[in-house]
Design a protein around this motif. Structure first.
Motif, PDB file in Angstrom:
ATOM      1  N   GLU A   1       0.837  -1.205   0.000  1.00 24.16           N
ATOM      2  CA  GLU A   1       0.000   0.000   0.000  1.00 24.16           C
ATOM      3  C   GLU A   1       0.871   1.255   0.000  1.00 24.16           C
ATOM      4  O   GLU A   1       0.600   2.208  -0.745  1.00 24.16           O
ATOM      5  CB  GLU A   1      -0.932  -0.002   1.213  1.00 24.16           C
ATOM      6  CG  GLU A   1      -1.864   1.177   1.292  1.00 24.16           C
ATOM      7  CD  GLU A   1      -2.928   1.191   0.210  1.00 24.16           C
ATOM      8  OE1 GLU A   1      -3.296   2.304  -0.217  1.00 24.16           O
ATOM      9  OE2 GLU A   1      -3.381   0.117  -0.180  1.00 24.16           O
ATOM     10  N   GLN A   2       1.911   1.258   0.811  1.00 25.13           N
ATOM     11  CA  GLN A   2       2.832   2.401   0.832  1.00 25.13           C
ATOM     12  C   GLN A   2       3.509   2.574  -0.516  1.00 25.13           C
ATOM     13  O   GLN A   2       3.661   3.701  -1.014  1.00 25.13           O
ATOM     14  CB  GLN A   2       3.881   2.213   1.920  1.00 25.13           C
ATOM     15  CG  GLN A   2       3.354   2.348   3.321  1.00 25.13           C
ATOM     16  CD  GLN A   2       4.407   2.002   4.357  1.00 25.13           C
ATOM     17  OE1 GLN A   2       5.557   1.732   4.030  1.00 25.13           O
ATOM     18  NE2 GLN A   2       4.005   2.010   5.623  1.00 25.13           N
ATOM     19  N   ASP A   3       3.911   1.486  -1.122  1.00 19.52           N
ATOM     20  CA  ASP A   3       4.566   1.557  -2.427  1.00 19.52           C
ATOM     21  C   ASP A   3       3.606   2.030  -3.513  1.00 19.52           C
ATOM     22  O   ASP A   3       4.003   2.775  -4.415  1.00 19.52           O
ATOM     23  CB  ASP A   3       5.170   0.207  -2.804  1.00 19.52           C
ATOM     24  CG  ASP A   3       6.369  -0.157  -1.954  1.00 19.52           C
ATOM     25  OD1 ASP A   3       6.927   0.748  -1.284  1.00 19.52           O
ATOM     26  OD2 ASP A   3       6.754  -1.340  -1.932  1.00 19.52           O
ATOM     27  N   PHE A   4       2.351   1.622  -3.444  1.00 20.28           N
ATOM     28  CA  PHE A   4       1.371   2.101  -4.415  1.00 20.28           C
ATOM     29  C   PHE A   4       1.174   3.606  -4.255  1.00 20.28           C
ATOM     30  O   PHE A   4       1.049   4.329  -5.248  1.00 20.28           O
ATOM     31  CB  PHE A   4       0.025   1.382  -4.235  1.00 20.28           C
ATOM     32  CG  PHE A   4      -0.130   0.160  -5.085  1.00 20.28           C
ATOM     33  CD1 PHE A   4      -0.341   0.256  -6.449  1.00 20.28           C
ATOM     34  CD2 PHE A   4      -0.072  -1.105  -4.528  1.00 20.28           C
ATOM     35  CE1 PHE A   4      -0.496  -0.864  -7.240  1.00 20.28           C
ATOM     36  CE2 PHE A   4      -0.218  -2.238  -5.305  1.00 20.28           C
ATOM     37  CZ  PHE A   4      -0.430  -2.113  -6.663  1.00 20.28           C
ATOM     38  N   ARG A   5       1.138   4.102  -3.027  1.00 22.40           N
ATOM     39  CA  ARG A   5       0.970   5.534  -2.793  1.00 22.40           C
ATOM     40  C   ARG A   5       2.157   6.334  -3.325  1.00 22.40           C
ATOM     41  O   ARG A   5       1.982   7.432  -3.847  1.00 22.40           O
ATOM     42  CB  ARG A   5       0.794   5.825  -1.299  1.00 22.40           C
ATOM     43  CG  ARG A   5      -0.614   5.604  -0.838  1.00 22.40           C
ATOM     44  CD  ARG A   5      -0.851   6.221   0.524  1.00 22.40           C
ATOM     45  NE  ARG A   5      -1.617   5.271   1.309  1.00 22.40           N
ATOM     46  CZ  ARG A   5      -1.220   4.703   2.427  1.00 22.40           C
ATOM     47  NH1 ARG A   5      -0.087   5.027   2.970  1.00 22.40           N
ATOM     48  NH2 ARG A   5      -1.986   3.846   3.042  1.00 22.40           N
ATOM     49  N   LYS A   6       3.368   5.774  -3.169  1.00 20.51           N
ATOM     50  CA  LYS A   6       4.577   6.479  -3.605  1.00 20.51           C
ATOM     51  C   LYS A   6       4.771   6.434  -5.114  1.00 20.51           C
ATOM     52  O   LYS A   6       5.423   7.306  -5.676  1.00 20.51           O
ATOM     53  CB  LYS A   6       5.820   5.849  -2.957  1.00 20.51           C
ATOM     54  CG  LYS A   6       6.007   6.161  -1.517  1.00 20.51           C
ATOM     55  CD  LYS A   6       7.367   5.630  -1.089  1.00 20.51           C
ATOM     56  CE  LYS A   6       7.245   4.851   0.179  1.00 20.51           C
ATOM     57  NZ  LYS A   6       8.487   4.169   0.539  1.00 20.51           N
TER      58      LYS A   6
END
Length: 157
Positions: free
Chosen positions: A61-66
């Motif tokens: 999820e963090q990687d998708f946001r970044k």
């Protein structure tokens, strides 16, 4: 140097005492982050079986946001990088339902973050391959669980 077979390694490990095994495992975990992650999940999943899925979902999820999905080229590169990370994590578990949950999470986020709207064939093929993996894994489950995951798959399809 010839690498010994797994049977030979298992035989040699049986000769070690507890302290020697502990030291060997700690040394092995120092070699790579993957070894350390695998060891962590195996030690703590007995207390909380969902810890692996939750941690991987948070990381993805963090990687998708970044990631940048503003144009098709960066979206393709980001989607491929995210898939590589997902596959790396999938190797850490043998639990089929956990694998299905992670791939479904990945596919939902590909849709939610707009990766599929570019119409890029590489992204679409990546998505379709993940859907195919889900179908294959669902076939290996008990019928009751298959029904639950088929509903999730229908939403993605």
């Amino acid at each position: 140097m010839k690498i010994p077979s797994l049977a030979e390694i298992k035989k040699e490990l049986s000769y070690l005492n507890d302290q020697e095994l502990t030291n060997l495992i700690i040394d092995l975990s120092k070699f790579s982050r993957d070894n350390k992650a695998y060891l962590f999940f195996k030690l703590f999943e007995r207390d909380n079986p969902k810890i692996f899925v939750e941690m991987v979902q948070d990381e993805l999820e963090q990687d998708f946001r970044k990631s940048n999905s503003s144009n098709f080229h960066t979206a393709k590169k980001a989607a491929q990088a995210l898939r590589r990370k997902l596959n790396k994590h999938l190797k850490l578990t043998k639990d089929i339902s956990a694998q299905i949950e992670l791939i479904i999470f990945f596919c939902k986020n590909l849709k939610a973050y707009g990766y599929l709207y570019h119409g890029h064939p590489v992204i679409q093929n990546l998505y379709d391959a993940q859907i195919g993996k889900i179908r294959t894994l669902i076939g290996k489950l008990h019928e009751d669980l298959q029904y639950d995951y088929e509903e999730d798959l229908a939403v993605l399809g």
